[in-house]
Design an enzyme around this catalytic site. Structure first.
Site, PDB file in Angstrom:
ATOM      1  N   ASP A  95      -4.366   6.906  -3.518  1.00  8.10           N
ATOM      2  CA  ASP A  95      -5.698   6.484  -3.936  1.00  8.10           C
ATOM      3  C   ASP A  95      -6.488   7.631  -4.532  1.00  8.10           C
ATOM      4  O   ASP A  95      -7.012   8.477  -3.802  1.00  8.10           O
ATOM      5  CB  ASP A  95      -6.439   5.912  -2.703  1.00  8.10           C
ATOM      6  CG  ASP A  95      -7.861   5.520  -3.023  1.00  8.10           C
ATOM      7  OD1 ASP A  95      -8.695   5.505  -2.093  1.00  8.10           O
ATOM      8  OD2 ASP A  95      -8.147   5.236  -4.207  1.00  8.10           O
ATOM      9  N   ASP A 133      -9.211   5.172 -10.882  1.00  8.02           N
ATOM     10  CA  ASP A 133      -9.015   4.903  -9.456  1.00  8.02           C
ATOM     11  C   ASP A 133      -7.770   4.060  -9.202  1.00  8.02           C
ATOM     12  O   ASP A 133      -7.796   2.833  -9.335  1.00  8.02           O
ATOM     13  CB  ASP A 133     -10.261   4.201  -8.890  1.00  8.02           C
ATOM     14  CG  ASP A 133     -10.159   4.025  -7.384  1.00  8.02           C
ATOM     15  OD1 ASP A 133     -11.087   3.433  -6.788  1.00  8.02           O
ATOM     16  OD2 ASP A 133      -9.145   4.461  -6.803  1.00  8.02           O
TER      17      ASP A 133
HETATM   18  C1  LIG Z   1     -14.313  -2.015  -6.396  1.00  4.49           C
HETATM   19  S1  LIG Z   1     -14.077  -0.881  -5.147  1.00  4.49           S
HETATM   20  C2  LIG Z   1     -13.074  -1.764  -4.143  1.00  4.49           C
HETATM   21  C3  LIG Z   1     -11.714  -1.153  -3.988  1.00  4.49           C
HETATM   22  N1  LIG Z   1     -10.840  -2.137  -3.399  1.00  4.49           N
HETATM   23  C4  LIG Z   1     -10.057  -2.895  -4.144  1.00  4.49           C
HETATM   24  O1  LIG Z   1      -9.960  -2.832  -5.348  1.00  4.49           O
HETATM   25  C5  LIG Z   1      -9.186  -3.845  -3.324  1.00  4.49           C
HETATM   26  C6  LIG Z   1      -7.898  -3.115  -2.967  1.00  4.49           C
HETATM   27  C7  LIG Z   1      -7.040  -3.853  -2.029  1.00  4.49           C
HETATM   28  C8  LIG Z   1      -5.723  -3.572  -2.010  1.00  4.49           C
HETATM   29  C9  LIG Z   1      -4.861  -4.244  -1.131  1.00  4.49           C
HETATM   30  C10 LIG Z   1      -5.359  -5.190  -0.285  1.00  4.49           C
HETATM   31  C11 LIG Z   1      -6.701  -5.490  -0.282  1.00  4.49           C
HETATM   32  C12 LIG Z   1      -7.556  -4.814  -1.163  1.00  4.49           C
HETATM   33  N2  LIG Z   1      -8.936  -5.071  -4.075  1.00  4.49           N
HETATM   34  C13 LIG Z   1      -9.966  -5.962  -4.194  1.00  4.49           C
HETATM   35  O2  LIG Z   1     -11.071  -5.720  -3.733  1.00  4.49           O
HETATM   36  N3  LIG Z   1      -9.678  -7.136  -4.833  1.00  4.49           N
HETATM   37  C14 LIG Z   1     -10.725  -8.148  -4.987  1.00  4.49           C
HETATM   38  C15 LIG Z   1     -10.744  -8.632  -6.407  1.00  4.49           C
HETATM   39  O3  LIG Z   1      -9.434  -9.069  -6.779  1.00  4.49           O
HETATM   40  C16 LIG Z   1      -8.486  -7.990  -6.725  1.00  4.49           C
HETATM   41  C17 LIG Z   1      -8.350  -7.476  -5.326  1.00  4.49           C
HETATM   42  C18 LIG Z   1     -11.740   0.034  -3.016  1.00  4.49           C
HETATM   43  O4  LIG Z   1     -12.448  -0.002  -2.045  1.00  4.49           O
HETATM   44  N4  LIG Z   1     -10.799   0.974  -3.284  1.00  4.49           N
HETATM   45  C19 LIG Z   1     -10.591   2.057  -2.339  1.00  4.49           C
HETATM   46  C20 LIG Z   1      -9.138   2.122  -1.898  1.00  4.49           C
HETATM   47  C21 LIG Z   1      -8.658   0.800  -1.300  1.00  4.49           C
HETATM   48  C22 LIG Z   1      -7.149   0.849  -1.092  1.00  4.49           C
HETATM   49  C23 LIG Z   1      -6.598  -0.420  -0.417  1.00  4.49           C
HETATM   50  C24 LIG Z   1      -7.297  -0.673   0.879  1.00  4.49           C
HETATM   51  C25 LIG Z   1      -8.812  -0.747   0.694  1.00  4.49           C
HETATM   52  C26 LIG Z   1      -9.339   0.528   0.031  1.00  4.49           C
HETATM   53  C27 LIG Z   1     -11.008   3.392  -2.973  1.00  4.49           C
HETATM   54  O5  LIG Z   1     -10.342   3.563  -4.213  1.00  4.49           O
HETATM   55  C28 LIG Z   1     -12.501   3.409  -3.148  1.00  4.49           C
HETATM   56  O6  LIG Z   1     -13.228   3.150  -2.242  1.00  4.49           O
HETATM   57  O7  LIG Z   1     -12.937   3.695  -4.362  1.00  4.49           O
HETATM   58  C29 LIG Z   1     -14.355   3.825  -4.478  1.00  4.49           C
HETATM   59  C30 LIG Z   1     -14.675   5.047  -5.300  1.00  4.49           C
HETATM   60  C31 LIG Z   1     -14.853   2.551  -5.114  1.00  4.49           C
END
Ligand SMILES: CSC[C@H](NC(=O)[C@H](Cc1ccccc1)NC(=O)N1CCOCC1)C(=O)N[C@@H](CC1CCCCC1)[C@@H](O)C(=O)OC(C)C
Length: 330
Positions: A35, A219
């Protein structure tokens, strides 16, 4: 030194990618989500309550002869999607694709939020953001990349994510076989600790290119692309039946609708995201309503070039001083 490891999609819509890593002695293998949007390396562990583990692989420091507890250190992180985890910290041997770091800080989860428990294909995260974002207290820890950097042939890692196929994370070298033409490098702003760069503009389908600065982060841990509302509405205006649904939390459209491509600029280079990446997924299995892979960033306060965009390019994260980011076609 160099390293190279596979980035494997965890489902049929490329919601995330995982990469095998080994920790400790004898080696314990876990699948981690690399990530670039965070800087903690944390894993499901023997300290994670059994009620919060649903099939994930766990790291057991007490089974590793090289594990050492980092006394009195804790961590706690919340991600953009609200998921969260916290716990304590060990240092241990850590290897990714043949590249080893002897005393890597490995953050062991004592608590994970329900979305992590339900995501059975992710055993933890490996942060590739800048170490300034690391949440370990009282002394923050270095990322795997920062620990490995001095021993790398070149202080870079590259990201080659693919649609519904295994791609790669390479460390220490740039594989010419993975891209075509030239790599266009642009400056990175390391505040507050993401790989922040400025895109030179966009085009919807075969429309004219609109030159404008779009500052955002690259990202790998975010599934979709999140851009300013004006750009996103200009895109979906070209999609029959598209609406911005409060119910589904973003733009949806009939899965049968024709979608234009989306092109973004990096310097003078142009990268086109195929329509198929933007027709992201049905809102529910079998539904004829689809959720878009391009969504508005207005609720986030930050523009994000996530996997939907990264899949369309070969990206070099250059950790030299000053850092830069390079984009190439593939
Ligand atoms: C718009 S910011 C939201 C972002 N999350 C996401 O993009 C998650 C990732 C995910 C993976 C697997 C299972 C479930 C969720 N996907 C998501 O929210 N989705 C909703 C919309 O349809 C696509 C999937 C996020 O929080 N990214 C994190 C890393 C992420 C890895 C997987 C577990 C959850 C955390 C990180 O990159 C972050 O916080 O970035 C900040 C700078 C926004």
């Amino acid at each position: 030194d160099t390293g190279s490891a596979a980035a494997v999609p965890i489902d049929d819509v490329d919601i995330a990618y995982v990469t095998p890593v080994t920790i400790g002695t004898p080696p314990q293998t876990l699948q981690l989500d690399f990530d670039t949007g965070s800087s903690d390396l944390w894993v499901f562990s023997s300290h994670t309550p059994a009620s919060q583990v649903r099939g994930q692989e766990i790291y057991s420091p007490n089974k590793s002869s090289t594990a050492k507890l980092l006394e009195g250190h804790t961590w706690s992180i919340t991600y953009g999607d609200g998921s969260a985890s916290r716990g304590n910290v060990y240092v241990d041997n850590f290897t990714v694709g043949g590249l080893s770091v002897a005393q890597q800080a490995v953050q062991t989860a004592q608590q994970v939020s329900s979305s992590f428990t339900s995501e059975t294909n992710i055993d933890g995260l490996l942060g590739l953001g800048f170490s300034t974002l690391n949440t370990v207290s009282p002394k923050s820890q270095l990322t795997f990349f920062d620990n490995a950097k001095a021993s790398l042939d070149s202080p870079v890692f590259t990201v080659d994510l693919k649609a519904q196929a295994a791609g790669t994370y390479d460390f220490g070298f740039i594989d010419k076989a993975k891209y075509t033409g030239e790599i266009t490098y642009v400056p990175v702003n390391t505040n507050p600790g993401y790989w922040t760069f400025t895109s030179s503009g966009y085009a919807v389908g075969s429309g004219s290119f609109s030159s404008q600065s779009i500052t955002g982060i690259a990202d790998t841990g975010t599934s979709l692309v999140y851009l300013p509302t004006a750009i996103v509405t200009a895109y979906y205006r070209q999609v029959s039946g598209a609406t911005n649904s409060r119910n589904y939390g973003g733009y949806v459209f009939p899965c049968s609708s024709a979608l234009p491509t989306f092109t973004f600029g990096v310097g003078d280079a142009r990268f086109t995201i195929p329509s198929s990446y933007i027709s992201y997924s049905p809102i529910a299995p079998g539904s004829s309503t689809c959720f878009g892979g391009l969504q508005s960033s207005s609720g986030l306060g930050i523009n994000i070039w996530g996997d939907v965009a990264l899949k369309a390019a070969f990206v070099v994260f250059n950790g030299a001083n000053p850092p830069t980011i390079g984009w190439a076609k593939k």
